[in-house]
Design an enzyme around this catalytic site. Sequence first.
Site, short mmCIF file in Angstrom:
data_model
loop_
_atom_site.label_atom_id
_atom_site.label_comp_id
_atom_site.label_asym_id
_atom_site.label_seq_id
_atom_site.Cartn_x
_atom_site.Cartn_y
_atom_site.Cartn_z
N CYS A 264 0.83 1.12 3.94
CA CYS A 264 -0.45 0.81 3.31
C CYS A 264 -0.35 0.84 1.80
CB CYS A 264 -1.54 1.74 3.86
SG CYS A 264 -1.72 1.58 5.63
N GLN A 268 2.09 -1.36 -1.03
CA GLN A 268 1.71 -1.98 -2.30
C GLN A 268 2.50 -1.38 -3.46
OE1 GLN A 268 -2.47 -1.13 -2.10
NE2 GLN A 268 -2.74 -2.39 -0.27
N ASN A 306 -6.39 -0.79 7.38
CA ASN A 306 -7.45 -0.44 6.46
C ASN A 306 -6.96 -0.73 5.05
OD1 ASN A 306 -9.52 0.60 4.94
ND2 ASN A 306 -8.90 2.72 5.20
N HIS A 354 -0.99 0.78 9.85
CA HIS A 354 -0.90 2.20 10.23
C HIS A 354 -0.09 2.40 11.51
CE1 HIS A 354 -3.81 4.08 7.41
NE2 HIS A 354 -4.30 2.87 7.37
N GLU A 356 1.09 5.13 12.55
CA GLU A 356 0.78 6.42 13.19
C GLU A 356 -0.26 6.26 14.28
OE1 GLU A 356 -2.62 5.81 10.77
OE2 GLU A 356 -0.51 5.64 10.23
#
Length: 380
Positions: A264, A268, A306, A354, A356
Amino acid sequence: MTTSTRGTSKVPAVLVLEDGRIFRGRAYGAVGETFGEAVFSTGMTGYQETLTDPSYHRQVVVMTAPHVGNTGVNDEDPESAKIWVSGYVVRDPARVSSNWRAKRSLDEELRNQGVVGISGIDTRALTRHLRESGAMRVGIFSGSALPDEGTMLAEVRQQPEMKGANLAAEVATKETYVVPAIGTKKFTVAAVDLGIKGMTPHRMAERGIEVHVLPATATAEDIYAVNPDGVFFSNGPGDPATADGPVAVMRAVLERRTPLFGICFGNQILGRALGFGTYKLKYGHRGINQPVQDRTTGKVEVTAHNHGFAVDAPLDKVSDTPYGRAEVSHVCLNDQVVEGLQLLDQPAFSVQYHPEAAAGPHDAAYLFDRFVSLMEAERA
């Protein structure tokens, strides 16, 4: 944010977008006012993990699924110590919680933590509006004495935008802590917390990794003080263009050729460290049903997302960087957004989503095994 925790079922509430669109409904959670960036999440479950994800700091989350809250809230599923969303928007909140693990209702949890929300509005219409017009600033106002529409709109437009926001240090741990390996310890990993979810170090611990979770302000010296076999950069909120500190630290890690994994915000950061730019998406990817292709295997995964920013890297070629050749390893099949990077000449990779998998799906769990393989190869 100002709040009250009294009952909310019949209290009027108003949602005001910065472009002047207004939705009227009922208060849900705490009564008061709150502000943030309006974003929508397409997950049909996992609302507790969403609420407690630090990546949602300063965002007002609109749930596209119409019925929310029917499994209540438990004490096992939170991804951090508190709810991080600035506000919460649902269409039809559950009247009764029905799950054997539930300790309290979602409405009660929102009230207990002072999170202002709104229910009873057309969330599909709101989602369509955000999809067409883009994520934007929003305010939720509730209570017996609401301001007039002009005053509410003026307050919303005075709020800071997400672009340019430097938020990672606001949600990260202030002190280093250790998540011990489960079973036999095989490796040590230094994890830079930019807004880490609790399940992430747990997934590494399951694989025999002792995880040292460091603050967002950690230096390269802090990282190598724990003698790591690998370095991890976590998810987190805000604009990656502001994260000059973590970018400099990641470059130091790349110079030492230590196995590196980022997710995530960490993806970046890797993009910036390699010399690529980042940009803000129109409305972002949020939810647990986003299709991504792993271009190294051709496999398509359903994944949890997200993110409102993305890496600007070429999809059609291998790029030369100061740390060797790099390529886009994963891509979103909905819109061709970069969802992963990997270096070809040293052990470093990242993904934008994600793995996880809290809450689900588990298609991408293999990425932690890939990280383990890099550390095994480096040790060998």
